[in-house]
Design an enzyme around this catalytic site. Structure first.
Site, PDB file in Angstrom:
ATOM      1  N   HIS A   1       9.813 -19.462   5.574  1.00  0.00           N
ATOM      2  CA  HIS A   1       9.396 -18.099   5.284  1.00  0.00           C
ATOM      3  C   HIS A   1       8.931 -18.043   3.833  1.00  0.00           C
ATOM      4  CE1 HIS A   1      10.251 -13.547   5.976  1.00  0.00           C
ATOM      5  NE2 HIS A   1       9.315 -13.710   5.057  1.00  0.00           N
TER       6      HIS A   1
ATOM      7  N   HIS B   1      11.739 -19.511  -2.919  1.00  0.00           N
ATOM      8  CA  HIS B   1      12.387 -20.595  -2.158  1.00  0.00           C
ATOM      9  C   HIS B   1      11.289 -21.508  -1.604  1.00  0.00           C
ATOM     10  CE1 HIS B   1      11.697 -17.423   0.798  1.00  0.00           C
ATOM     11  NE2 HIS B   1      12.711 -16.722   0.346  1.00  0.00           N
TER      12      HIS B   1
ATOM     13  N   GLU C   1       7.108 -17.786   9.067  1.00  0.00           N
ATOM     14  CA  GLU C   1       7.369 -16.356   9.044  1.00  0.00           C
ATOM     15  C   GLU C   1       6.793 -15.736   7.777  1.00  0.00           C
ATOM     16  OE1 GLU C   1      11.792 -16.420  11.173  1.00  0.00           O
ATOM     17  OE2 GLU C   1      11.603 -16.076   9.010  1.00  0.00           O
TER      18      GLU C   1
ATOM     19  N   HIS D   1      18.282 -13.736  12.399  1.00  0.00           N
ATOM     20  CA  HIS D   1      18.849 -13.069  11.237  1.00  0.00           C
ATOM     21  C   HIS D   1      20.349 -12.848  11.437  1.00  0.00           C
ATOM     22  CE1 HIS D   1      17.618 -11.441   7.315  1.00  0.00           C
ATOM     23  NE2 HIS D   1      18.778 -10.822   7.388  1.00  0.00           N
TER      24      HIS D   1
END
Length: 237
Positions: free
Chosen positions: A43, A50, A70, A190
């Site tokens: 993501h 990150h 994502e 999630h």
């Protein structure tokens, strides 16, 4: 069979905290697959706090299973996905400064925008999934936008699991049944964990894929990556 896609964002967070290339994000992607993961999820965010855009480019040629990217379909994200051509793109309505994903798309209000995005990615041969809350109306709206799948945002299930797991799962069953009714593939992600994953899967066994990162990487600090992935796979049996 429900596939396990390992989100390796947290590995990149650890790397970025110190600089250099330790831990090696590419090696972790290879190892996760070797240990049984059926996919890798990343993501990338615009600030690259990150996973970096270059990581996405570097990971693509080494993936032997499924690659899922994502993100919020801003221009730079769109360009990256069309360059890399993953197996799947998951559209997530993240703000630029958002710590983590905390809601799904309103697929009715954003119908025109999401329809155009789905057309663009599907024309490139990329399976397109829309991140939605556990609301049958949003699932139906995703179908109307031309999505191939929806990913149900499972944080409310995870937070409610310890209190009353039957109540927590109920809206997700309703949304999942709507996805099945309208012919959409079904993903979830999630805050799924070793604590709550097996029950989720028992109740919604037609889930195509779960994408798990934070909890899985935390578990790996204690159990090791190989053992952790094996335990998550066991929870999906």
């Amino acid at each position: 069979m429900t596939k396990l896609s390992v989100n390796i964002n947290k590995v990149a967070t650890l790397r970025n905290a110190r600089g250099g290339n330790n831990p090696d994000v590419l090696q972790v992607a290879r190892d996760a697959e070797a240990f049984g993961a059926q996919g890798i999820t990343v993501h990338p965010r615009p600030d690259e706090r990150h996973i970096r855009y270059q990581d996405v480019r570097d990971i693509r040629p080494i993936i032997t299973t499924e690659f899922n990217i994502e993100g919020n379909p801003i221009e730079s994200f769109m360009e990256l996905v069309l360059e890399v051509v993953p197996n799947q793109v998951t559209l997530v309505p993240d703000g630029h400064d958002q710590l983590t994903s905390n809601h799904g798309w309103d697929t009715i209000e954003n119908h025109t925008f999401l329809t155009d995005i789905c057309k663009t990615f599907k024309a490139a041969g990329i399976r397109t999934s829309i991140f939605v809350d556990a609301d049958p109306r949003m699932v139906e709206g995703a179908k109307a936008c031309g999505a191939d799948r929806v990913e149900l945002y499972t944080e409310p299930y995870a937070s409610g699991y310890a209190v009353n797991r039957e109540d927590a799962i109920a809206p997700f069953i309703a949304a999942a049944e709507e996805a099945r009714r309208v012919g959409l593939g079904l993903n979830a992600g999630h805050d799924l964990s070793l604590e709550n994953l097996a029950y989720y899967h028992e109740q919604i066994p037609w889930t195509d894929e779960v994408s798990i990162g934070h909890a899985l990487i935390c578990d790996a600090l204690y159990l090791g990556l190989r053992e952790t992935i094996q335990q998550y796979l066991q929870a999906l049996k």
